[in-house]
Design a protein around this motif. Structure first.
Motif, short mmCIF file in Angstrom:
data_model
loop_
_atom_site.label_atom_id
_atom_site.label_comp_id
_atom_site.label_asym_id
_atom_site.label_seq_id
_atom_site.Cartn_x
_atom_site.Cartn_y
_atom_site.Cartn_z
N PHE B 293 0.83 -1.21 0.00
CA PHE B 293 0.00 0.00 0.00
C PHE B 293 0.87 1.26 0.00
CE2 PHE B 293 -3.50 2.74 0.93
CZ PHE B 293 -3.04 3.66 1.86
N LEU B 294 1.91 1.26 0.83
CA LEU B 294 2.77 2.44 0.93
C LEU B 294 3.48 2.72 -0.39
CD1 LEU B 294 4.32 1.96 4.49
CD2 LEU B 294 2.65 3.67 3.77
N ARG B 295 3.96 1.65 -1.02
CA ARG B 295 4.64 1.85 -2.31
C ARG B 295 3.64 2.27 -3.39
NH1 ARG B 295 9.54 3.28 -3.51
NH2 ARG B 295 10.13 1.99 -1.76
N GLY B 296 2.44 1.67 -3.33
CA GLY B 296 1.40 2.04 -4.29
C GLY B 296 1.01 3.50 -4.16
N LEU B 297 0.99 3.96 -2.91
CA LEU B 297 0.68 5.38 -2.64
C LEU B 297 1.76 6.27 -3.25
CD1 LEU B 297 -1.54 6.75 -0.86
CD2 LEU B 297 0.13 6.84 0.98
N ARG B 299 3.77 5.60 -5.70
CA ARG B 299 3.79 5.51 -7.16
C ARG B 299 2.45 5.95 -7.77
NH1 ARG B 299 7.49 2.66 -9.83
NH2 ARG B 299 5.93 2.09 -11.40
N LYS B 300 1.51 6.38 -6.93
CA LYS B 300 0.16 6.79 -7.35
C LYS B 300 -0.52 5.64 -8.11
CE LYS B 300 1.16 11.74 -7.62
NZ LYS B 300 2.57 12.02 -7.68
N LEU B 302 -2.59 3.21 -6.38
CA LEU B 302 -3.35 2.55 -5.32
C LEU B 302 -4.42 1.61 -5.88
CD1 LEU B 302 -3.98 4.96 -2.33
CD2 LEU B 302 -2.78 2.78 -2.37
N LEU B 303 -5.09 2.05 -6.93
CA LEU B 303 -6.15 1.23 -7.51
C LEU B 303 -5.57 -0.07 -8.08
CD1 LEU B 303 -9.03 2.24 -7.42
CD2 LEU B 303 -8.91 2.74 -9.85
N LYS B 304 -4.43 0.06 -8.73
CA LYS B 304 -3.76 -1.11 -9.31
C LYS B 304 -3.37 -2.07 -8.19
CE LYS B 304 -0.63 -0.44 -12.72
NZ LYS B 304 0.70 -0.19 -13.32
N VAL B 305 -2.89 -1.53 -7.08
CA VAL B 305 -2.47 -2.36 -5.94
C VAL B 305 -3.69 -3.11 -5.38
CG1 VAL B 305 -1.83 -2.17 -3.49
CG2 VAL B 305 -0.40 -1.10 -5.24
N VAL B 306 -4.78 -2.40 -5.18
CA VAL B 306 -5.97 -3.01 -4.58
C VAL B 306 -6.52 -4.13 -5.47
CG1 VAL B 306 -8.39 -2.56 -4.00
CG2 VAL B 306 -6.61 -1.01 -3.18
N PHE B 307 -6.57 -3.89 -6.78
CA PHE B 307 -7.11 -4.90 -7.69
C PHE B 307 -6.16 -6.07 -7.88
CE2 PHE B 307 -11.16 -3.56 -8.77
CZ PHE B 307 -11.19 -2.21 -9.04
N SER B 308 -4.88 -5.84 -7.68
CA SER B 308 -3.88 -6.90 -7.89
C SER B 308 -3.67 -7.75 -6.65
CB SER B 308 -2.54 -6.29 -8.32
OG SER B 308 -2.69 -5.52 -9.48
N PHE B 309 -4.03 -7.21 -5.50
CA PHE B 309 -3.69 -7.85 -4.23
C PHE B 309 -4.15 -9.30 -4.12
CE2 PHE B 309 -1.72 -7.60 -0.27
CZ PHE B 309 -2.53 -8.08 0.73
N PRO B 310 -5.41 -9.62 -4.45
CA PRO B 310 -5.84 -11.02 -4.31
C PRO B 310 -5.02 -11.99 -5.15
CG PRO B 310 -7.73 -9.59 -4.64
CD PRO B 310 -6.52 -8.76 -4.90
#
Lengths: 121, 344
Positions: B293-297, B299-300, B302-310
């Protein structure tokens, strides 16, 4: 080698303890007024991460005991049947079990080094 | 150091990379600090890799026969490398334009043998790319900076690393004795007490496997590579402080956790009729999410991180299967993997 392997938690805990060591090393450098390049930035960033990690572990623990198992952890440890005791293991898994395993693994590694050291000469 | 020419050769090993190599070569040419020479080693491709590379205006070496591995192809060019520094860049990998400049800074220390950077998948669309995206975010945000602080980055990534040519040649180039030449070389450098550096500001973007067929090839190679390096180096790395602990912890987790994931947890949850045990598969999700989450924040993304997480958790089960297969094949069956197959 990828970092997406499953873990028993000792990997994460190892790095958390490493960050604590880093903090102490930075404090020592500040006290001794030693220049240490840009390591301060790494230590700051990693410290923020581990504070949030510890908070996440506690939050997970509270969530599971309050909303999933609906029993306080100590009850699950003592006055519970087997199924409930597994819940206790799950609740406390992030810290207790990995800590024990980590100590065993690191101790064994050092032991191996001392055992093999004379034969390398 | 803007628009300077550095004493650097970039070696790009390539086998059937006609579709991706042009992007790679463009990213090299767009660097703020340019290399003196770019060499594409066409490892006996059956497509137009050599022709595309020549049209891009770079030096192309064509091997008389396929060398059998990326390391073999790289060594083919290393023999003729005379610059002070040499870089290996995969033919499907592009770099941020400051990458070379940032990596070169690590070599101000004369004892630095290798330097690597941050790796982010170029495309994040399929479940496999998404899982790999999360893996890299965790590794390069959490683990690698800590390893760097203690002077022991575990691996100087084979897809994107810079080396001091003299040290690399003294080590006889990239070793071909395992499936993971980058790990073999990094651990050898650590044993020789050379510096290996991780420079997070130097970013590269490889193409990751997009489907299971290619992911499987890559995971087989990586898993066998790890086990082969473990068998090769274990006695010597015991004497390398901190690296010994990293490898010990990794080895433990790769064996015990994989057995737990694949066998213990599912079987126990059935035997004891305790579905709560299945929660162990994802109980660390909040913890894994923090560095990601911190790195996604930052790199702007966040949406990509959330959708990729699972996808990370799916890929984790697959990783466990292949590492178990590697241990079983290499150690129990004593069947060594020697066939190098790229991930795409």
């Amino acid at each position: 080698m990828n970092t997406g392997l499953p873990g028993t938690g000792i990997g994460g805990l190892f790095y958390m303890i490493s960050v604590v060591v880093m903090i102490f090393m930075e404090i020592k450098d500040i006290i001794l007024r030693r220049k240490n390049g840009n390591s301060k930035a790494i230590v700051t960033e990693q410290s923020i991460i581990i504070v949030l990690l510890v908070a996440a572990i506690f939050a997970t623990n509270i969530f599971f005991s309050k909303y999933v198992f609906k029993k306080p952890p100590i009850y699950l440890a003592v006055n519970a049947n087997f199924g409930e005791k597994t819940s206790y293991i799950i609740l406390n898994y992030p810290i207790l079990v990995p800590l024990f395993l980590l100590i065993v693994v690191l101790f064994f590694t050092q032991l191996m080094y001392f055992y093999l050291k004379p034969s390398k000469k | 150091m803007k628009n300077q020419i550095s004493d650097l050769t970039v070696i790009v090993p390539a086998y059937n990379e006609e579709k991706s190599i042009l992007d790679t070569l463009e990213s090299i040419k767009n660097q703020t600090v340019k290399p003196k020479k770019i060499i594409v080693v066409d490892d006996h491709s059956t497509d137009r890799t050599a022709e595309v590379a020549r049209k891009a205006g770079v030096t192309v070496f064509e091997t008389p026969i396929n060398t059998g591995s990326k390391a073999g192809a790289q060594n083919y060019a290393l023999r003729q490398t005379t610059t002070k520094f040499v870089m290996a860049l995969d033919a499907d990998t592009t770099m941020d334009r400051y990458a070379v400049e940032k990596l070169l800074e690590a070599f101000k220390d004369e004892n630095t043998a290798a330097a690597c950077g941050f790796v982010i998948p170029r495309f994040v669309n399929t479940i496999w790319e998404r899982g790999r995206y999360i893996e890299y975010l965790i590794a390069f945000t959490y683990y690698k900076p800590i390893q760097e602080y203690f002077g022991k980055p575990l691996i100087s990534s084979g897809c994107f690393s810079m080396y001091r040519t003299r040290f690399l040649k003294e080590s006889n180039g990239w070793p071909t004795r395992t499936m993971a030449e980058d790990m073999d070389l990094t651990w050898s450098f650590h044993k020789k007490k050379f510096n290996v550096r991780f420079i997070p500001e130097a970013v590269c973007y490889p193409i990751e496997p997009q489907n299971f067929t290619f992911m499987k090839k890559q995971l087989i190679r990586w898993s066998h590579g790890f086990v082969q390096n473990l068998m090769l180096h274990w006695k010597d790395v015991l004497a390398v402080p901190y690296l010994n602990f990293i490898i010990a912890v990794m080895t433990w987790d790769s064996i015990v956790a994989s057995i737990m994931y694949l066998f213990v947890i599912p079987i126990f949850s059935v035997i004891f009729k305790s579905p709560y045990l299945l929660l162990l598969f994802i109980i660390d999700a909040p913890i894994v999410f923090i560095p990601v989450f911190l790195r996604g924040l930052k790199r702007k993304e966040l949406l990509k991180v959330v959708f990729s997480f699972p996808s990370f958790f799916i890929l984790r089960i697959v990783n466990a299967i292949f590492i178990m297969e590697a241990y079983w094949t290499e150690i129990i069956l004593k069947k060594r993997l020697t066939q190098y197959e790229k991930g795409h």
